[in-house]
Design an enzyme around this catalytic site. Structure first.
Site, PDB file in Angstrom:
ATOM      1  N   ASP A   1       0.778   2.438   3.859  1.00  0.00           N
ATOM      2  CA  ASP A   1      -0.060   3.527   3.333  1.00  0.00           C
ATOM      3  C   ASP A   1       0.781   4.798   3.160  1.00  0.00           C
ATOM      4  O   ASP A   1       0.344   5.905   3.500  1.00  0.00           O
ATOM      5  CB  ASP A   1      -1.291   3.784   4.206  1.00  0.00           C
ATOM      6  CG  ASP A   1      -2.385   4.563   3.465  1.00  0.00           C
ATOM      7  OD1 ASP A   1      -2.177   4.912   2.272  1.00  0.00           O
ATOM      8  OD2 ASP A   1      -3.436   4.832   4.065  1.00  0.00           O
TER       9      ASP A   1
ATOM     10  N   HIS B   1       0.846  -1.211   0.000  1.00  0.00           N
ATOM     11  CA  HIS B   1       0.000   0.000   0.000  1.00  0.00           C
ATOM     12  C   HIS B   1       0.874   1.251   0.000  1.00  0.00           C
ATOM     13  O   HIS B   1       1.223   1.786   1.052  1.00  0.00           O
ATOM     14  CB  HIS B   1      -0.940  -0.014   1.208  1.00  0.00           C
ATOM     15  CG  HIS B   1      -2.080   0.943   1.074  1.00  0.00           C
ATOM     16  ND1 HIS B   1      -3.390   0.618   1.309  1.00  0.00           N
ATOM     17  CD2 HIS B   1      -2.110   2.246   0.695  1.00  0.00           C
ATOM     18  CE1 HIS B   1      -4.170   1.662   1.095  1.00  0.00           C
ATOM     19  NE2 HIS B   1      -3.397   2.678   0.715  1.00  0.00           N
TER      20      HIS B   1
ATOM     21  N   ARG C   1       3.454   9.313  -6.392  1.00  0.00           N
ATOM     22  CA  ARG C   1       2.646  10.434  -6.894  1.00  0.00           C
ATOM     23  C   ARG C   1       2.851  10.701  -8.378  1.00  0.00           C
ATOM     24  O   ARG C   1       2.365  11.701  -8.896  1.00  0.00           O
ATOM     25  CB  ARG C   1       2.951  11.699  -6.091  1.00  0.00           C
ATOM     26  CG  ARG C   1       2.671  11.558  -4.596  1.00  0.00           C
ATOM     27  CD  ARG C   1       1.204  11.248  -4.314  1.00  0.00           C
ATOM     28  NE  ARG C   1       0.925  11.333  -2.872  1.00  0.00           N
ATOM     29  CZ  ARG C   1      -0.218  10.970  -2.330  1.00  0.00           C
ATOM     30  NH1 ARG C   1      -1.184  10.473  -3.077  1.00  0.00           N
ATOM     31  NH2 ARG C   1      -0.393  11.071  -1.025  1.00  0.00           N
TER      32      ARG C   1
ATOM     33  N   HIS D   1      -5.633  -0.683   5.531  1.00  0.00           N
ATOM     34  CA  HIS D   1      -5.484   0.145   6.742  1.00  0.00           C
ATOM     35  C   HIS D   1      -6.588   0.015   7.793  1.00  0.00           C
ATOM     36  O   HIS D   1      -7.324   0.964   8.066  1.00  0.00           O
ATOM     37  CB  HIS D   1      -5.296   1.621   6.378  1.00  0.00           C
ATOM     38  CG  HIS D   1      -6.176   2.162   5.276  1.00  0.00           C
ATOM     39  ND1 HIS D   1      -7.534   2.186   5.371  1.00  0.00           N
ATOM     40  CD2 HIS D   1      -5.869   2.718   4.076  1.00  0.00           C
ATOM     41  CE1 HIS D   1      -8.037   2.735   4.268  1.00  0.00           C
ATOM     42  NE2 HIS D   1      -7.045   3.066   3.459  1.00  0.00           N
TER      43      HIS D   1
ATOM     44  N   ASP E   1      -8.731   3.117  -3.774  1.00  0.00           N
ATOM     45  CA  ASP E   1      -8.213   3.676  -2.518  1.00  0.00           C
ATOM     46  C   ASP E   1      -8.106   5.195  -2.558  1.00  0.00           C
ATOM     47  O   ASP E   1      -7.769   5.802  -3.569  1.00  0.00           O
ATOM     48  CB  ASP E   1      -6.844   3.098  -2.178  1.00  0.00           C
ATOM     49  CG  ASP E   1      -6.358   3.622  -0.829  1.00  0.00           C
ATOM     50  OD1 ASP E   1      -7.075   3.434   0.158  1.00  0.00           O
ATOM     51  OD2 ASP E   1      -5.286   4.254  -0.779  1.00  0.00           O
TER      52      ASP E   1
ATOM     53  N   PHE F   1      -4.870  14.403   4.106  1.00  0.00           N
ATOM     54  CA  PHE F   1      -4.689  13.207   4.924  1.00  0.00           C
ATOM     55  C   PHE F   1      -3.444  12.468   4.448  1.00  0.00           C
ATOM     56  O   PHE F   1      -3.171  12.418   3.251  1.00  0.00           O
ATOM     57  CB  PHE F   1      -5.879  12.263   4.739  1.00  0.00           C
ATOM     58  CG  PHE F   1      -7.161  12.722   5.382  1.00  0.00           C
ATOM     59  CD1 PHE F   1      -7.365  12.549   6.741  1.00  0.00           C
ATOM     60  CD2 PHE F   1      -8.171  13.298   4.623  1.00  0.00           C
ATOM     61  CE1 PHE F   1      -8.561  12.935   7.339  1.00  0.00           C
ATOM     62  CE2 PHE F   1      -9.371  13.693   5.207  1.00  0.00           C
ATOM     63  CZ  PHE F   1      -9.568  13.513   6.576  1.00  0.00           C
ATOM     64  N   GLY F   2      -2.745  11.837   5.366  1.00  0.00           N
ATOM     65  CA  GLY F   2      -1.692  10.910   4.947  1.00  0.00           C
ATOM     66  C   GLY F   2      -0.314  11.254   5.456  1.00  0.00           C
ATOM     67  O   GLY F   2       0.013  12.416   5.659  1.00  0.00           O
TER      68      GLY F   2
ATOM     69  N   ASN G   1      -4.394   6.193  -7.387  1.00  0.00           N
ATOM     70  CA  ASN G   1      -4.937   7.565  -7.354  1.00  0.00           C
ATOM     71  C   ASN G   1      -3.905   8.627  -7.735  1.00  0.00           C
ATOM     72  O   ASN G   1      -3.687   9.591  -7.016  1.00  0.00           O
ATOM     73  CB  ASN G   1      -5.580   7.882  -6.005  1.00  0.00           C
ATOM     74  CG  ASN G   1      -4.599   7.863  -4.846  1.00  0.00           C
ATOM     75  OD1 ASN G   1      -3.539   7.251  -4.928  1.00  0.00           O
ATOM     76  ND2 ASN G   1      -4.940   8.540  -3.768  1.00  0.00           N
TER      77      ASN G   1
HETATM   78 ZN   LIG Z   1      -7.179   4.386   1.881  1.00  0.00          ZN
HETATM   79 ZN   LIG Z   2      -3.926   4.689   0.771  1.00  0.00          ZN
END
Ligand SMILES: [Zn+2]
Ligand SMILES: [Zn+2]
Lengths: 312, 428
Positions: free
Chosen positions: B311, B66, B70, B238, B158, B329-330, B100
């Site tokens: 993640d 995961h 980018r 996650h 995701d 987020f992240g 994504n």
């Molecule tokens: Zn996710």
């Molecule tokens: Zn993710």
């Protein structure tokens, strides 16, 4: 004693003795507002920026009046006149403001923590005039001032706060402040408006309004912020008023000398009935008067007062 | 030219756990032999490179299934190259990239672009995942077969949930037919309601809108039901709450074909650690309560949680140095995942073999690749230095982004060496 805080960000970060000092100073400032010439030169030459990123008339007017009574120069920047609409980040805007060397930046912002973010980046003092649903320290301080003035103390009083606790920065700051100063704080609202874990801020949650206001010394009604609700927190204003509105009958459950407060603006007939709002118990207009004095005290303490001079 | 990894403990759970030397020739494991101590003779040989790995543990290459690279689209946060350098440093010989990007990896062109880039770099390997729906918009299925031909190993939307339950059902059926796993980002958006951290006292304290545990577990329970309905396997990304762990535990007992992962931050931190609006503690799902953290550890211990994935979500200061509720987020995770996970071993929750299962063997199994240390297999290996104590310093990250909540944390154990296709891609 010296006041050493650079910023006024929330009530959590103030010690009880600092709160007392602010309230004492505000009491002194109140006298100025009662003079025929309501102006002292204390902050002459100081610059105060009122940076309001959310619509607000009352709070801004109160800060502005406070600045002028102390002879400070105040500059207003609103959302539409700031570069944020042009995509500038809050930090960049704050740094640009900083370059103009203001002594104090008063910030109102829709995001919780925004004043904390800029306070770390600028040398100017930052006063939080309301951030998201987090804190509204000057409102809580003026509430404490008003209660102390009327009751002679805060410790041991029963304070009931009723309304949308979950979305109210005033409620959070009041709960923290009053419980820090030794009052018993009790809150009540539809369960949809009670945020998780609120008891740990120092209050108890009442099952219904009657229990909450029984024996109260102070009842604080919060504004139902219609614009904040997507209509899933309660069915109608009518039903809200039935369950949580303050009317004469309910007021009789409180102590005889109870005082009723409201941070304004009120929704008459919803959270508070007109006869209560206009009754002798009501402190609502007194709050507005004290608001100016309290904000004068904050300016004085961070920009002109003992923080900068070894006067003790 | 051969490489001999000398003096280490060789640990491939279910296969070998012994002090053996490995000889690598070209890209393959040539032989596993008894350790030699007459090092003088060997050191003089010029046709064999000796890697002195005494005190180290050689394990099958770690795989992080995961990872948000980018590229294409947000190269200022991370490129495939910097992401893979971070992976190599983190001990990962392979990663799964999330789709994504911009454009979304919802077609074979993007898939091929990612794979070609990665192949040219010759660093850690990339096994891309593709989108379930076109543009991950949740409306129509993407050309999953076409992407599978190009090299994707799983599908996922995701970053967001697939909200439409009927479409999710059809996606599971379709993917079952193609024998490709579906990774689920479990989040019920209406109840998450734009929140930024775990709902509870700390969210109340900071005045930050909360995300309740149910935002995750509602979708976990839904997709367990859909897995039962369709017979298709589901992998949950996650996992962060005790309710999700329990739902998955019970479903596994009934034989539902589900697997799940958690990330190191969910067994390391809680919402109490979210302080002063530090956006490096903002991720989705959010850091939960201590009770949830304990449940996640229990899930790892009893096997309910199959694996650990980071993640890895790089963001620049443009997304992070802003108001908390407006921040992305992240957090980055590739370069801290191993050290944080080793704490589970140091604390006695997992054996080293169980950790290797969770970071190398189970990830490989889920994406359907071989990952055993046997002669004749590709030499994808990680060497762990279990005793190395250090302080996490984002300035040393290979990743372009430094958004970690772990800066300054003292940890024990790190990557000593990462080998991909017989080639050393990272050496401490
Ligand atoms: Zn996710
Ligand atoms: Zn993710």
């Amino acid at each position: 004693m010296r006041f050493t805080k650079k910023d006024i960000l929330d009530i959590e970060s103030l010690e009880p003795r600092e709160i007392s000092m602010i309230l004492d100073t505000a009491q002194g400032m109140k006298e100025i507002s009662e003079r025929p010439v309501k102006k002292v030169p204390t902050l002459r030459g100081k610059t105060i920026v009122l940076f309001f990123q959310e619509p607000s008339t009352r709070t801004k007017l109160s800060f502005d009046t406070a600045a002028k009574r102390l002879s400070a120069d105040s500059i207003s920047i609103s959302k539409s006149s700031s570069s944020i609409v042009k995509g500038e980040t809050l930090i960049d805007t704050a740094k640009n403001l900083e370059a103009m060397k203001p002594d104090v930046i008063v910030l109102r912002h829709p995001s919780s923590g925004a004043p904390h973010l800029i306070a770390k980046r600028v040398n100017s003092s930052v006063i939080n005039a309301g951030d998201g649903i987090h804190a509204h320290p000057s409102q809580a301080l003026l509430d404490m001032m008003s209660v102390r003035e009327k009751k002679g103390k805060i410790e041991g009083l029963n304070i009931s706060i009723i309304g949308d606790i979950a979305h109210s920065r005033v409620a959070r700051s009041d709960i923290t402040g009053f419980s820090k100063m030794g009052a018993n704080v009790c809150i009540c609202a539809p369960k949809t408006m009670i945020p998780m874990g609120i008891e740990s801020l120092g209050c108890i949650v009442s099952p219904n309004m009657e229990t909450c206001i029984e024996g109260a010394d102070v009842i604080m009604m919060l504004r139902i912020q219609k614009e904040r609700q997507d209509n899933i927190l309660f069915p109608t204003e009518r039903e809200y008023a039935t369950l949580f509105g303050l009317n004469k009958a309910r007021l009789n459950l409180a102590k005889k000398d109870v005082i009723v407060m409201h941070p304004g603006p009120m929704n008459r007939g919803v959270e508070i009935s007109s006869d209560v709002a206009d009754s002798d118990s009501s402190m609502i207009l007194e709050q507005v008067t004290n608001g100016v004095a309290l904000r004068m005290a904050l300016f004085y303490l961070v920009a002109g007062g003992s923080r900068h001079a070894d006067s003790d | 030219m051969r490489i001999r990894i000398k003096g280490a403990r060789l640990l491939d759970p279910g296969n070998i756990d012994d002090n053996k030397d490995i000889i690598i020739k070209n890209h393959l494991i040539e032989a596993i032999v008894d350790p030699i101590f007459d090092s003088k003779e060997n050191e003089t040989r010029t046709d064999i490179e000796i890697i002195d790995a005494r005190g180290m543990i050689v394990v099958p290459g770690l795989i992080d299934i995961h990872v948000h690279l980018r590229e294409p689209g947000q190269e200022y946060k991370e490129t495939i190259e910097t992401g893979l350098m971070a992976a190599a440093k983190g001990g990962f010989t392979a990663i799964c990239s999330m789709p994504n990007t911009n454009p979304v990896n919802d077609n074979s062109q993007v898939t091929k672009f990612i794979i070609n880039c990665a192949n040219e770099l010759g660093l850690s390997k990339v096994y891309p995942t593709g989108a379930i729906t076109q543009g991950s918009m949740g409306n129509t299925l993407a050309e999953i077969y076409d992407m599978q031909q190009a090299g994707i190993v799983a599908v996922t939307d995701d970053g967001k949930p697939l909200e439409n339950s009927n479409l999710m059902r059809r996606a599971l059926e379709y993917c079952k037919g193609l024998d490709i796993p579906v990774f689920v980002h479990a989040e019920e958006l209406s109840i998450a309601d734009g929140g930024s951290m775990n709902e509870g006292f700390f969210a109340t304290f900071w005045g930050i809108k909360g995300i309740p545990n149910a935002a995750e577990s509602i979708m976990v329970v839904r997709d367990i039901a859909l897995s039962e309905l369709t017979g298709a396997p589901v992998h949950f990304c996650h996992i962060s709450t005790k309710e999700s762990v329990e739902a998955i535990r019970q479903a596994k007992k009934r034989g539902v074909k589900i697997t799940c992962e958690t990330a190191p931050h969910y067994f390391t931190l809680t919402d109490e650690d979210v302080k002063d609006y530090n956006t490096n503690f903002k991720m989705n799902p959010p850091l939960r309560s201590e009770e949830d953290r304990q449940a996640v550890i229990q899930g790892l211990v009893d096997g309910t949680i199959d694996l650990i994935a980071s993640d890895h979500a790089p963001h620049s200061i443009i997304e992070k140095d802003v108001e908390f509720d407006r921040a992305a987020f992240g957090i980055v995770g590739l370069e801290t995942s191993l050290s944080l996970s080793l704490k589970l071993v140091h604390d006695g929750f997992l054996t080293m073999a169980e950790l290797v299962n969770k970071m190398a063997k189970h990830p490989a199994k889920i994406i359907g690749i071989k990952n055993d240390i046997r002669p004749g297999n590709i030499a994808d290996l990680t060497i762990i230095d279990p005793g190395h104590t250090y302080e996490i310093d984002p300035a040393t990250f290979k990743s372009k982004s430094k958004n970690t909540p772990f800066a300054g944390l003292k940890v024990k154990g790190s990557t000593f060496l990462t080998m991909v296709n017989g080639k050393v891609v990272y050496l401490k």
